[in-house]
Design an enzyme around this catalytic site. Structure first.
Site, PDB file in Angstrom:
ATOM      1  N   LYS A  42       0.865  -1.185   0.000  1.00  0.00           N
ATOM      2  CA  LYS A  42       0.000   0.000   0.000  1.00  0.00           C
ATOM      3  C   LYS A  42       0.903   1.236   0.000  1.00  0.00           C
ATOM      4  CE  LYS A  42      -3.535   2.749   0.697  1.00  0.00           C
ATOM      5  NZ  LYS A  42      -4.317   3.123  -0.492  1.00  0.00           N
ATOM      6  N   ASN A  66     -12.930   4.420  -5.890  1.00  0.00           N
ATOM      7  CA  ASN A  66     -12.432   4.463  -4.517  1.00  0.00           C
ATOM      8  C   ASN A  66     -11.982   5.861  -4.152  1.00  0.00           C
ATOM      9  OD1 ASN A  66      -9.311   4.735  -3.843  1.00  0.00           O
ATOM     10  ND2 ASN A  66      -9.484   3.837  -5.903  1.00  0.00           N
ATOM     11  N   GLY A  69      -8.163   7.542   0.623  1.00  0.00           N
ATOM     12  CA  GLY A  69      -7.486   8.602   1.381  1.00  0.00           C
ATOM     13  C   GLY A  69      -6.175   8.154   1.994  1.00  0.00           C
ATOM     14  N   CYS A 120      -1.926  10.057  -6.611  1.00  0.00           N
ATOM     15  CA  CYS A 120      -3.111   9.746  -5.808  1.00  0.00           C
ATOM     16  C   CYS A 120      -4.158  10.847  -5.974  1.00  0.00           C
ATOM     17  CB  CYS A 120      -2.756   9.602  -4.334  1.00  0.00           C
ATOM     18  SG  CYS A 120      -4.237   9.350  -3.332  1.00  0.00           S
ATOM     19  N   ASN A 183      -2.397   4.905 -12.843  1.00  0.00           N
ATOM     20  CA  ASN A 183      -3.218   4.935 -11.640  1.00  0.00           C
ATOM     21  C   ASN A 183      -4.679   5.067 -12.077  1.00  0.00           C
ATOM     22  OD1 ASN A 183      -4.126   5.229  -8.969  1.00  0.00           O
ATOM     23  ND2 ASN A 183      -2.310   6.416  -8.405  1.00  0.00           N
ATOM     24  N   GLY A 239      -7.379  -2.367 -15.889  1.00  0.00           N
ATOM     25  CA  GLY A 239      -8.369  -3.201 -16.563  1.00  0.00           C
ATOM     26  C   GLY A 239      -7.952  -4.630 -16.809  1.00  0.00           C
ATOM     27  N   GLY A 260      -5.576  -4.717 -10.055  1.00  0.00           N
ATOM     28  CA  GLY A 260      -6.179  -3.975  -8.957  1.00  0.00           C
ATOM     29  C   GLY A 260      -7.612  -4.382  -8.694  1.00  0.00           C
ATOM     30  N   THR A 261      -8.537  -3.771  -9.410  1.00  0.00           N
ATOM     31  CA  THR A 261      -9.964  -3.995  -9.177  1.00  0.00           C
ATOM     32  C   THR A 261     -10.323  -5.485  -9.200  1.00  0.00           C
ATOM     33  OG1 THR A 261     -10.527  -1.838 -10.107  1.00  0.00           O
ATOM     34  CG2 THR A 261     -12.268  -3.495 -10.108  1.00  0.00           C
TER      35      THR A 261
HETATM   36  C1  DHB Z   1      -5.130   6.070  -2.791  1.00  0.00           C
HETATM   37  C2  DHB Z   1      -5.638   6.005  -4.059  1.00  0.00           C
HETATM   38  C3  DHB Z   1      -4.763   5.993  -5.137  1.00  0.00           C
HETATM   39  O1  DHB Z   1      -5.178   5.925  -6.437  1.00  0.00           O
HETATM   40  C4  DHB Z   1      -3.409   6.033  -4.903  1.00  0.00           C
HETATM   41  O2  DHB Z   1      -2.565   6.023  -5.923  1.00  0.00           O
HETATM   42  C5  DHB Z   1      -2.915   6.107  -3.613  1.00  0.00           C
HETATM   43  C6  DHB Z   1      -3.795   6.112  -2.541  1.00  0.00           C
HETATM   44  C7  DHB Z   1      -6.045   6.110  -1.654  1.00  0.00           C
HETATM   45  O3  DHB Z   1      -7.093   6.769  -1.743  1.00  0.00           O
HETATM   46  O4  DHB Z   1      -5.717   5.525  -0.592  1.00  0.00           O
END
Ligand code: DHB
Length: 297
Positions: A42, A66, A69, A120, A183, A239, A260-261
């Site tokens: 993360k 999402n 944060g 982000c 991202n 994707g 990811g998803t």
């Molecule tokens: C978060 C979302 C993102 O796309 C990222 O690159 C880093 C953090 C997030 O909201 O935690």
């Protein structure tokens, strides 16, 4: 199916996307015993962060939204996790401010590569660094003049050919090892019934999943062409849920890919299934022979 990423041997080209299944010790342990070729943490900050209010993640049949944060356990936790892993480990560092990033990088230990997240979309009041070329350049200048670390960049999606060129020129000025593209698509909106599906930022959040694939492939392709004369590797992200999707990312120029998803939706068992599917597209070729070989008219 093994692959060399920035000189590091991976048993295969699949890994999780940062933020997906990689925040807690249990999730990281799951990745560690999964069939992924590497683990990505993360995005972390200097200290623990709680993140945004719930609900902050929602998915549907086409993808996800999402606004987490950047909840995370802090850099010390992700550095210590590096002592236990049995495969290459990429620590993602969230670039919230230059001061905090510099302090966080001091504490990054026990990693193979660092993925510096300049994209982000979910921090209230903080623009995405990757969209501000002057600031991105200044930021990288400060970081690379202070640290001799193996750093790559997680970039936001770009859409304009001029922006691809500008970003590539900036990246080439520094010893960037790899880029991860893309991202999530920042500040999208997915409805649930008559309302928003997540709580933070009035419902706006980063979009992942099927929605992203054409944009991700275009970003992999454009950066592959622009960075051809460098040894910067490209990690494709966006994707991916099948072997065919991975194959497409590799044809466009990816050395490795992140999921990811689809990983959040189906769990770490997806790596084995996708690898199996990929092997049918690759046949007896090596991934090196396929990389970048997109046919054009
Ligand atoms: C978060 C979302 C993102 O796309 C990222 O690159 C880093 C953090 C997030 O909201 O935690």
């Amino acid at each position: 199916m093994s692959v060399s990423l920035c000189g590091i041997e991976l048993s295969n080209c699949l890994m999780n996307a940062s933020g997906c299944w990689c925040r807690t010790e249990e999730e990281l342990d799951d990745l560690n015993i999964s069939q992924s070729g590497a683990i990505v943490s993360k995005s972390c900050t200097l200290h623990y962060r709680k993140g945004n209010e719930n609900p902050r993640y929602h998915d549907n049949e086409l993808g996800s939204i999402n606004s987490m944060g950047m909840p995370n356990e802090g850099v010390d936790f992700y550095s210590k996790y590096g002592l236990h892993r049995r495969k290459p480990y990429i620590i993602s560092v969230g670039a919230l401010s230059i001061d905090e990033t510099l302090k966080t990088l001091e504490f990054v230990k026990n990693y193979d590569l660092i993925e510096l997240n300049v994209s982000c979309p979910n921090i209230v009041g903080k623009p995405q660094l990757g969209y501000d070329m002057v600031e991105l350049d200044r930021y990288l200048d400060i970081i690379f003049s202070r640290f001799n670390l193996k750093i790559g960049l997680k970039l936001p999606p770009y859409f304009d050919p001029i922006h691809f060129e500008q970003v590539a020129e900036i990246i080439k000025k520094y010893p960037v090892k790899f880029i991860t593209v893309i991202n999530s698509l920042g500040n999208g909106l997915i409805l649930k019934g008559d309302g928003v599906s997540i709580a933070p930022k009035g419902g706006l959040g980063g979009i992942g999943g099927d929605y992203c694939k054409p944009i991700a492939l275009a970003n992999v392709r454009q950066f592959y062409q622009l960075l051809k004369d460098t040894d910067i590797d490209i990690i494709g992200c966006g994707g991916i849920k099948s072997g065919r999707d991975v194959y497409e990312h590799i044809l466009c120029g990816a050395t490795a890919v992140q999921i990811g998803t689809h990983l959040v939706k189906t769990g770490t068992g997806c790596f084995g299934r996708i690898l199996n599917e990929l092997s049918k597209y690759v046949g007896d070729k090596s991934l090196n022979e396929i990389r970048g070989k997109l046919k054009v008219y």
